[in-house]
Design an enzyme around this catalytic site. Sequence first.
Site, PDB file in Angstrom:
ATOM      1  N   THR A   1       0.833  -1.190  -0.009  1.00  0.00           N
ATOM      2  CA  THR A   1       0.098   0.013  -0.243  1.00  0.00           C
ATOM      3  C   THR A   1       0.759   1.357   0.129  1.00  0.00           C
ATOM      4  O   THR A   1       1.708   1.583   0.992  1.00  0.00           O
ATOM      5  CB  THR A   1      -1.002   0.184   1.301  1.00  0.00           C
ATOM      6  OG1 THR A   1      -1.723  -1.132   1.334  1.00  0.00           O
ATOM      7  CG2 THR A   1      -1.758   1.356   1.161  1.00  0.00           C
TER       8      THR A   1
ATOM      9  N   ARG B   1     -11.671 -10.551  -1.874  1.00  0.00           N
ATOM     10  CA  ARG B   1     -11.237  -9.789  -0.564  1.00  0.00           C
ATOM     11  C   ARG B   1     -10.982  -8.270  -0.909  1.00  0.00           C
ATOM     12  O   ARG B   1     -10.052  -8.061  -1.727  1.00  0.00           O
ATOM     13  CB  ARG B   1      -9.981 -10.416   0.214  1.00  0.00           C
ATOM     14  CG  ARG B   1      -9.507  -9.919   1.468  1.00  0.00           C
ATOM     15  CD  ARG B   1      -8.438  -8.855   1.262  1.00  0.00           C
ATOM     16  NE  ARG B   1      -8.110  -8.245   2.570  1.00  0.00           N
ATOM     17  CZ  ARG B   1      -7.021  -7.521   2.490  1.00  0.00           C
ATOM     18  NH1 ARG B   1      -6.476  -6.736   1.546  1.00  0.00           N
ATOM     19  NH2 ARG B   1      -6.717  -7.065   3.973  1.00  0.00           N
TER      20      ARG B   1
ATOM     21  N   GLY C   1      -9.568  -4.997   1.116  1.00  0.00           N
ATOM     22  CA  GLY C   1      -9.028  -4.453   2.544  1.00  0.00           C
ATOM     23  C   GLY C   1      -9.461  -2.874   2.741  1.00  0.00           C
ATOM     24  O   GLY C   1     -10.425  -2.536   2.273  1.00  0.00           O
TER      25      GLY C   1
ATOM     26  N   THR D   1      -1.459   1.887   6.164  1.00  0.00           N
ATOM     27  CA  THR D   1      -0.679   0.489   5.462  1.00  0.00           C
ATOM     28  C   THR D   1      -0.902  -0.484   6.466  1.00  0.00           C
ATOM     29  O   THR D   1      -1.101  -0.407   7.611  1.00  0.00           O
ATOM     30  CB  THR D   1       0.480   0.931   5.145  1.00  0.00           C
ATOM     31  OG1 THR D   1       1.045  -0.151   4.458  1.00  0.00           O
ATOM     32  CG2 THR D   1       1.404   1.421   6.041  1.00  0.00           C
ATOM     33  N   GLY D   2      -0.872  -1.797   5.805  1.00  0.00           N
ATOM     34  CA  GLY D   2      -0.670  -2.817   6.953  1.00  0.00           C
ATOM     35  C   GLY D   2      -2.102  -3.625   6.728  1.00  0.00           C
ATOM     36  O   GLY D   2      -2.984  -3.428   5.781  1.00  0.00           O
TER      37      GLY D   2
ATOM     38  N   GLY E   1      -5.360  -4.587   6.448  1.00  0.00           N
ATOM     39  CA  GLY E   1      -6.724  -3.885   6.220  1.00  0.00           C
ATOM     40  C   GLY E   1      -7.800  -4.006   7.383  1.00  0.00           C
ATOM     41  O   GLY E   1      -8.469  -3.157   7.625  1.00  0.00           O
TER      42      GLY E   1
HETATM   43  N1  GLY Z   1      -3.878  -2.359   3.570  1.00  0.00           N
HETATM   44  C1  GLY Z   1      -4.010  -3.021   2.450  1.00  0.00           C
HETATM   45  C2  GLY Z   1      -4.888  -4.213   2.673  1.00  0.00           C
HETATM   46  O1  GLY Z   1      -5.140  -4.565   3.705  1.00  0.00           O
HETATM   47  O2  GLY Z   1      -5.299  -4.634   1.751  1.00  0.00           O
END
Ligand code: GLY
Length: 325
Positions: A187, A215, A217, A238-239, A241
């Site tokens: 991200t 899926r 996020g 970020t991280g 989601g």
């Molecule tokens: N932060 C990006 C995701 O979890 O898709």
Amino acid sequence: MKRRKFFGQMGMAISGFFGIGSLHGHPHSRNTLPKRLSDHPISIGTWNCPDAILTSGQLMEGGTPSLEAVVKGVAVEEANENNTTVGIGASPDRSGRVTLDACVMNSNGDCGAVMAVENIVHVARLAQHVMEDTPHVNLVGLGAEEFAYSKGFPKTQLLSMAAEKRWKAWLQKSEFTPKINVENHDTIGMLCLDAQGKLSGSCTTSGLAYKMKGRVGDSPIIGSGLFVDNQVGAATATGLGEAVIKTVGSFLIVELMRNGWSPQKACEEAIGRILSQQTGKPDFQVGFIAINIAGERGAFSIHKGFSFTHYESGKAINVPSSSAY
Ligand code: GLY
């Protein structure tokens, strides 16, 4: 920072949100929102993304408004085949499809997002088209892809040979471990403040490698992966989601800043909110960055390894974020 401290802050924040008390009385709050000290453009992005930050910073130095600068900035990473978590070359879902998510938000509070889009590289630009050229905020899947073609976007094979090779190696064991850190980060979230004091942001990603088909996020979810309020500031995430969505992290940070918290303390509180939902030390990463309208910035993550890049005097500077662990 100790979790105890997070819980204390969290209690104060909850009482503020539900009208039980006022965050203005909290030790992290200031009674007035800070004033902008200079009109130099500011650009800040998650992780080590110097080319993207230089692009957006230099564009704003030349007078380009923040929305155009942020979309062109993140486009650098969307086009970078070596970035395995954004745009072309990104890792696919477990069925081998690369699906991208992105959103944009401007200084008027307008926003647009696309989710689970195949075959289109510049999904942040596509999200801008959703914002500007449709009555909607979110377009997903085939609908978003068809809309892209109607706007002249080319159809592009997103799965690179390298990504296909990694996916085939992953299929041998098919173990899903949503670990995100500097060596496997995800991200690009970017926030830009231009010389006119207009804030814009964008968040673009392929999401978790080998995610379930379908899926989505936090990154394209307004309020979770990104939130911009031109009276207050902006934040992006970020991280993992799922953890960000459960706490509506970017909106939370902006609301804390509205109540006088610095961007740094607000990012720390948002991570604290995630940690308060966990038992013990989580094995996933989340990082937030934020700026306020005065141009102050903040960043905080669960684990070491998160960094952000910001534009300063013609240079892109990468800085390690502080973290809870
Ligand atoms: N932060 C990006 C995701 O979890 O898709």
